[in-house]
Scaffold this active site. Structure first.
Site, PDB file in Angstrom:
ATOM      1  N   THR A 167      37.802  26.223  17.001  1.00 59.08           N
ATOM      2  CA  THR A 167      36.453  26.785  17.102  1.00 59.08           C
ATOM      3  C   THR A 167      36.458  28.294  17.376  1.00 59.08           C
ATOM      4  O   THR A 167      35.454  28.954  17.133  1.00 59.08           O
ATOM      5  CB  THR A 167      35.653  26.083  18.221  1.00 59.08           C
ATOM      6  OG1 THR A 167      36.311  26.307  19.465  1.00 59.08           O
ATOM      7  CG2 THR A 167      35.506  24.598  17.950  1.00 59.08           C
ATOM      8  N   ASP A 168      37.595  28.816  17.866  1.00 60.89           N
ATOM      9  CA  ASP A 168      37.587  30.225  18.285  1.00 60.89           C
ATOM     10  C   ASP A 168      37.295  31.193  17.138  1.00 60.89           C
ATOM     11  O   ASP A 168      36.597  32.185  17.327  1.00 60.89           O
ATOM     12  CB  ASP A 168      38.943  30.597  18.919  1.00 60.89           C
ATOM     13  CG  ASP A 168      39.118  29.977  20.305  1.00 60.89           C
ATOM     14  OD1 ASP A 168      38.149  29.401  20.831  1.00 60.89           O
ATOM     15  OD2 ASP A 168      40.233  30.064  20.860  1.00 60.89           O
ATOM     16  N   LYS A 221      29.894  31.347  17.915  1.00 62.59           N
ATOM     17  CA  LYS A 221      30.338  30.584  19.077  1.00 62.59           C
ATOM     18  C   LYS A 221      29.788  31.307  20.300  1.00 62.59           C
ATOM     19  O   LYS A 221      30.067  32.488  20.510  1.00 62.59           O
ATOM     20  CB  LYS A 221      31.874  30.503  19.114  1.00 62.59           C
ATOM     21  CG  LYS A 221      32.376  29.643  20.264  1.00 62.59           C
ATOM     22  CD  LYS A 221      33.887  29.441  20.241  1.00 62.59           C
ATOM     23  CE  LYS A 221      34.292  28.548  21.413  1.00 62.59           C
ATOM     24  NZ  LYS A 221      35.720  28.260  21.461  1.00 62.59           N
ATOM     25  N   THR A 233      41.469  22.637  18.463  1.00 61.25           N
ATOM     26  CA  THR A 233      41.330  21.659  19.541  1.00 61.25           C
ATOM     27  C   THR A 233      41.096  20.263  18.992  1.00 61.25           C
ATOM     28  O   THR A 233      41.496  19.270  19.607  1.00 61.25           O
ATOM     29  CB  THR A 233      40.170  22.083  20.472  1.00 61.25           C
ATOM     30  OG1 THR A 233      40.520  23.332  21.049  1.00 61.25           O
ATOM     31  CG2 THR A 233      39.932  21.089  21.579  1.00 61.25           C
ATOM     32  N   GLU A 292      19.542  55.037  15.541  1.00 60.62           N
ATOM     33  CA  GLU A 292      19.976  56.003  16.556  1.00 60.62           C
ATOM     34  C   GLU A 292      21.096  56.892  16.037  1.00 60.62           C
ATOM     35  O   GLU A 292      21.348  57.966  16.567  1.00 60.62           O
ATOM     36  CB  GLU A 292      20.449  55.247  17.806  1.00 60.62           C
ATOM     37  CG  GLU A 292      19.309  54.695  18.635  1.00 60.62           C
ATOM     38  CD  GLU A 292      19.833  53.998  19.879  1.00 60.62           C
ATOM     39  OE1 GLU A 292      20.363  54.674  20.771  1.00 60.62           O
ATOM     40  OE2 GLU A 292      19.720  52.759  19.935  1.00 60.62           O
ATOM     41  N   TYR A 306      45.458  21.901  27.695  1.00 58.46           N
ATOM     42  CA  TYR A 306      45.885  21.270  26.445  1.00 58.46           C
ATOM     43  C   TYR A 306      46.468  22.308  25.508  1.00 58.46           C
ATOM     44  O   TYR A 306      46.327  23.507  25.707  1.00 58.46           O
ATOM     45  CB  TYR A 306      44.712  20.553  25.782  1.00 58.46           C
ATOM     46  CG  TYR A 306      43.708  21.490  25.156  1.00 58.46           C
ATOM     47  CD1 TYR A 306      42.756  22.139  25.932  1.00 58.46           C
ATOM     48  CD2 TYR A 306      43.734  21.744  23.783  1.00 58.46           C
ATOM     49  CE1 TYR A 306      41.851  23.017  25.361  1.00 58.46           C
ATOM     50  CE2 TYR A 306      42.834  22.618  23.210  1.00 58.46           C
ATOM     51  CZ  TYR A 306      41.890  23.244  24.001  1.00 58.46           C
ATOM     52  OH  TYR A 306      41.004  24.117  23.438  1.00 58.46           O
TER      53      TYR A 306
HETATM   54  C1  SIN Z   1      39.150  25.276  19.835  1.00 57.09           C
HETATM   55  O1  SIN Z   1      39.455  24.754  18.789  1.00 57.09           O
HETATM   56  O2  SIN Z   1      38.095  24.926  20.445  1.00 57.09           O
HETATM   57  C2  SIN Z   1      39.928  26.349  20.525  1.00 57.09           C
HETATM   58  C3  SIN Z   1      41.286  26.575  19.965  1.00 57.09           C
HETATM   59  C4  SIN Z   1      41.270  27.065  18.561  1.00 57.09           C
HETATM   60  O3  SIN Z   1      40.356  27.779  18.151  1.00 57.09           O
HETATM   61  O4  SIN Z   1      42.232  26.745  17.843  1.00 57.09           O
END
Ligand code: SIN
Length: 349
Positions: free
Chosen positions: A112-113, A185, A33, A306, A46
């Site tokens: 971020t993913d 995340k 992103t 467990e 986007y």
């Molecule tokens: C992001 O960057 O927040 C989402 C898309 C990605 O991980 O490329």
């Protein structure tokens, strides 16, 4: 006149030393992103991985005051498409830049993913105590109040801090510094989505300076025994999700496809549905390593709790979530097939 010439010489010397003293930082851009473009500055619709590294750098001219920063377009993708093969190339590239090309630090711009996964993979495969910092953004590059430029600025500020040496691979998001093992995340859209789990953040960046609150407890980077320098692929490891009324089919499919290991994102303390458990026991007997982890966002998956791991030769992921347990299991399988040794790796890394 002679005095003036001396003064000028000294000034030139000081200026050149100051210039030379700037640390060399390489930005490896992979997409996400932070390099995304939205239909308009107020839209959340986007596409990730659209703009190039020079555009990212041009948005933050202030970083050139901190360091001699250069950019390299390593990839330009949404991070959900990350692969083991790209990780291997990325780790090799970073090792080369830090060992052979004399860079002082590397900053990786990333979606971020799957940022936490890439950070953990690099934490186990980069062979340097020099800072390696991943950074991204939750808002696309052309958004109103885009968070990419300040995150990138902070990442470079942290990367040039002598205090960042030996801290392992870090993520820098929303002023926070997070260590590769614990970073998660936590929210799908919040710009303050990254947390450090129960142990919290490792530090923060404020006014162009990194401040640390703690050190990572586990082995990483220079102390890691995993060496990917001659590898072009990794053992195949899949993740099976646990839920009420779970079907054994996904685990059976991994077994039939010849996977080397399977991680269970189990319920609670890494528990299996009984039908899935049966497949797991048979898979382990065939030499496919089973690691139990949990779909719970926090808390350890306890060894011999467990589930009687010693009896079934299962490995408990302890503090690693399923997606990071997959990475450690892949690397562990490059060295051994012995379940007890693999459990030992999970204690150490
Ligand atoms: C992001 O960057 O927040 C989402 C898309 C990605 O991980 O490329």
């Amino acid at each position: 006149m002679k005095y003036l010439r001396h003064t000028l010489l000294i000034l030139m010397l000081v200026a050149s030393v100051t210039l030379e003293a700037k640390p060399k930082v390489r930005i490896l851009a992979t997409g996400g992103t932070i390099a995304g473009i939205a239909g308009s500055s107020t839209s959340s619709i986007y596409t990730a991985g659209q703009v190039g590294v020079q555009t990212l750098l041009a948005a933050v001219p202030q970083i050139q005051e901190l360091a001699e920063v250069s950019g390299e377009q390593f990839a330009n993708m949404a991070s959900q498409d990350m692969t083991d093969a790209i990780w291997l190339r990325l780790a090799k590239r970073i090792n080369h830049l830090l060992e052979e090309e004399d860079y002082d630090a590397v900053v990786v711009t990333h979606g971020t993913d799957t940022m936490e996964e890439t950070a953990y993979f690099l934490n186990l495969t980069v062979k340097s105590d020099k800072p390696v910092i991943l950074v991204g953004s939750m808002r696309p590059s052309n958004s109103l109040s885009a968070d990419g430029p300040i995150n990138l600025y902070n990442a470079v500020a942290a990367a040039i801090s002598p205090d960042s040496r030996g801290m392992g691979v870090l993520c820098c998001m929303n002023d926070k510094l997070l260590d590769a093992k614990t970073v998660i995340k936590t929210h799908t859209i919040d710009s303050d989505t990254f947390e450090g789990g129960p142990s919290g953040i490792i530090g923060y960046v404020h006014n162009s300076r990194a401040y640390y609150l703690q050190e990572p407890l586990n082995k990483h980077t220079e102390d890691s025994e995993f060496d990917i320098s001659d590898l072009d692929e990794l053992p195949k490891v899949g993740i099976v999700y646990g839920y009420a009324n779970a079907s054994p089919l996904p685990m059976q499919a991994f077994v039939d496809a010849g996977f080397d290991g399977i991680v269970l994102a189990g319920v609670g303390d890494g528990n299996f549905h009984k039908d899935v458990f049966e497949v797991a026991v048979k898979a382990q007997q065939k030499g496919i390593q089973i690691v139990r982890s949990s779909r719970c966002p926090t808390g350890p998956t306890c060894l011999d709790g467990e589930v009687d791991d010693a009896r079934y030769h299962f490995v408990a992921s302890l503090d690693l979530n399923p997606q990071k347990a997959r990475i450690l299991l892949m690397l562990a399988l490059t060295r051994t097939r012995d379940w007890q040794q693999i459990q030992q790796y999970f204690k150490e890394y």
